[in-house]
Write an enzyme that holds these catalytic residues in place. Structure first.
Site, PDB file in Angstrom:
ATOM      1  N   HIS A 268       0.826  -1.243   0.029  1.00  0.00           N
ATOM      2  CA  HIS A 268      -0.071  -0.067  -0.139  1.00  0.00           C
ATOM      3  C   HIS A 268       0.909   1.313   0.137  1.00  0.00           C
ATOM      4  O   HIS A 268       0.758   1.810  -1.043  1.00  0.00           O
ATOM      5  CB  HIS A 268      -0.979  -0.021   1.198  1.00  0.00           C
ATOM      6  CG  HIS A 268      -1.996  -1.095   1.347  1.00  0.00           C
ATOM      7  ND1 HIS A 268      -2.569  -1.530   0.176  1.00  0.00           N
ATOM      8  CD2 HIS A 268      -2.196  -1.994   2.092  1.00  0.00           C
ATOM      9  CE1 HIS A 268      -3.534  -2.454   0.210  1.00  0.00           C
ATOM     10  NE2 HIS A 268      -3.098  -2.942   1.614  1.00  0.00           N
ATOM     11  N   ASP A 319      -5.344  -7.802  -3.516  1.00  0.00           N
ATOM     12  CA  ASP A 319      -5.739  -7.663  -2.027  1.00  0.00           C
ATOM     13  C   ASP A 319      -6.717  -8.268  -1.574  1.00  0.00           C
ATOM     14  O   ASP A 319      -6.974  -9.533  -1.582  1.00  0.00           O
ATOM     15  CB  ASP A 319      -5.468  -6.088  -1.941  1.00  0.00           C
ATOM     16  CG  ASP A 319      -5.683  -5.836  -0.435  1.00  0.00           C
ATOM     17  OD1 ASP A 319      -5.692  -6.930   0.479  1.00  0.00           O
ATOM     18  OD2 ASP A 319      -5.767  -4.659  -0.138  1.00  0.00           O
TER      19      ASP A 319
END
Length: 452
Positions: A268, A319
């Site tokens: 991220h 994800d």
């Protein structure tokens, strides 16, 4: 031995036409440019990226989290509570069926491998299974069924926050002490033993808020030459919590206190200051970007333009798996940069188009993060390859870089015709060879779960 012939192929040193590629076992044995048509013929041949960040079980939550909660400003943290409630229903059999479906979808989207960030270890309430690595074995069984390359990353999760508080009810299925985690890693290694030789076992300290300083060092030492992945700087609240307890921002603290290098993948990194962006770019680590999930959760925007300008490496992950779409991940990443900076072709370079930069960088970065000797089409590399259909109207007349631009910005993953993972031909005509059986198993599983 298998021979593939492509009208055009993106090789390690650029585009080439009429390319014959010989596969020997799991590797590329020979490349001939300007060759006569032979073997299996495809339109456009590319290095197939690795999906560098997945939580497979979350695929079954798609469509269940779009209602607003009691707080009018819904966020990652309210989504996380919904996720905790959902996962308490999952059995090992459920996890295997979901993981197989996710891996099949990844292959059909053009990914050759997945780095599974695996933290659902125990039974409901946190009771360990007789085999500590039962859930890891289920992910491995899914990979055996699908043939997708697997980098398994068992997660160390010690605490509920930076203050060392105990795990909450939704987190008990994740938790282990370092000693328990070492045993779990041994079990995971045994579970992977029957998979192909391109399989990789890495390690994943979950995040700076969930592992102690000692736990981070311990996890890194368990597999000293393997990939190490960690969530980092995803949310503003995470940054504030670390500042309060360790006196530094997450990326800032990690770069100062760990030997961050090319084996690291930091997931991220949407909450970084310019000096952190520069430091991460210089480290040789891979930034693991998940643009669809980051958009879904309102995480923020990674500073890709500055990071790329400083030589930073990055790759793409799905994800939460709310949508598994390689071309859409790349498009979403680029559009986020354009929207933030009010620019166009934000990531293009002087000699490469936006699509070329996006695809090549994702392929190289994903391979590094997954610990795979792949990411480019070159002799001696793993045969991680994806073919695009060149006959559709959006591809007609395109050559070289504009082929990738058309695929990413005008097309979608329906353009994927074939996929090879370490030489294993998993997708033909856009469909995985076990599509129907895997889909039936997943459908039965989610139908049961959604009725609970």
């Amino acid at each position: 031995m298998t021979i593939l012939w492509a009208e055009q192929a993106l090789l390690a040193d650029g585009w080439a036409k009429n390319v014959a590629i010989t596969l020997q076992g799991d590797k590329i044995a020979n490349i001939a440019v300007g060759a006569a048509p032979q073997g299996q013929r495809v339109g456009v041949l590319l290095p197939a990226p690795s999906n560098l960040h997945s939580h497979a079980f979350q695929r079954a939550m798609a469509g269940l989290t779009e209602r607003r909660g009691p707080n009018p400003r819904d966020s990652f943290w309210t989504w996380r509570q919904l996720m905790y409630r959902f996962l308490d229903r999952l059995t090992p059999e459920d996890v295997q069926a979901i993981a197989a479906f996710v891996q099949m979808e990844m292959a059909e989207a053009g990914y050759a491998a997945v780095a599974e960030f695996h933290y659902l270890h125990h039974g409901p309430g946190g009771t360990p299974y007789a085999n500590l690595a039962e859930m890891a074995a289920r992910v491995a069984a899914a990979a055996e069924q699908t043939g997708l390359g697997l980098t398994l990353l068992p997660v160390l999760y010690e605490f509920g926050g930076c203050d060392g508080r105990s795990l909450g009810p939704g987190q008990n299925r994740f938790g282990n002490t370092p000693d328990e985690f070492a045993l779990l890693m041994q079990g995971a290694e045994a579970a992977l033993a029957t998979l192909p030789t391109d399989t990789v076992l890495g390690v994943a300290p979950h995040s700076l808020r969930a592992v102690s300083v000692d736990g981070l060092g311990f996890a890194a030492s368990l597999r000293p030459n393997a990939p190490i992945h960690m969530h980092l700087a995803e949310q503003v609240a995470e940054v504030d919590e670390l500042l309060a307890h360790r006196g530094a921002r997450p990326t800032e603290w990690l770069l100062a206190n760990a030997q961050v290098d090319a084996r690291w993948c930091l997931i991220h990194c949407t909450q970084m200051e310019p000096h952190e962006t520069s430091g991460l770019a210089a480290s040789g680590a891979v930034a693991g970007l998940c643009p669809i999930t980051e958009s879904s959760l309102g995480d923020g925007i990674f500073d890709g333009v500055s990071y790329a300008a400083q030589g930073g490496r990055w790759g793409i992950g799905s994800d939460s798996n709310i949508r598994i779409a390689l071309s859409e991940e790349l498009r979403t990443l680029d559009y986020s940069q354009r929207l933030r900076d009010r620019s166009r072709a934000a990531l293009a370079s002087a000699d490469k188009s936006t699509g070329r930069v996006l695809f090549e960088t994702a392929a190289r970065g994903g391979a590094q993060a997954a610990g795979r000797d792949a990411g480019v089409i070159a002799v001696g590399k793993l045969a991680d390859l994806v073919a695009l259909n060149s006959t559709g109207p959006d591809m007609a007349g395109h050559q070289g870089d504009t082929t990738l631009d058309a695929y990413i910005f005008a097309g979608d993953d329906r353009m994927v015709s074939d996929l090879w993972s370490a030489g294993r031909h998993l997708v033909t005509g856009g469909r995985h060879h076990a599509h129907d059986a895997i889909t039936a198993g997943y459908t039965a599983t989610v139908t049961k779960l959604r009725a609970l």
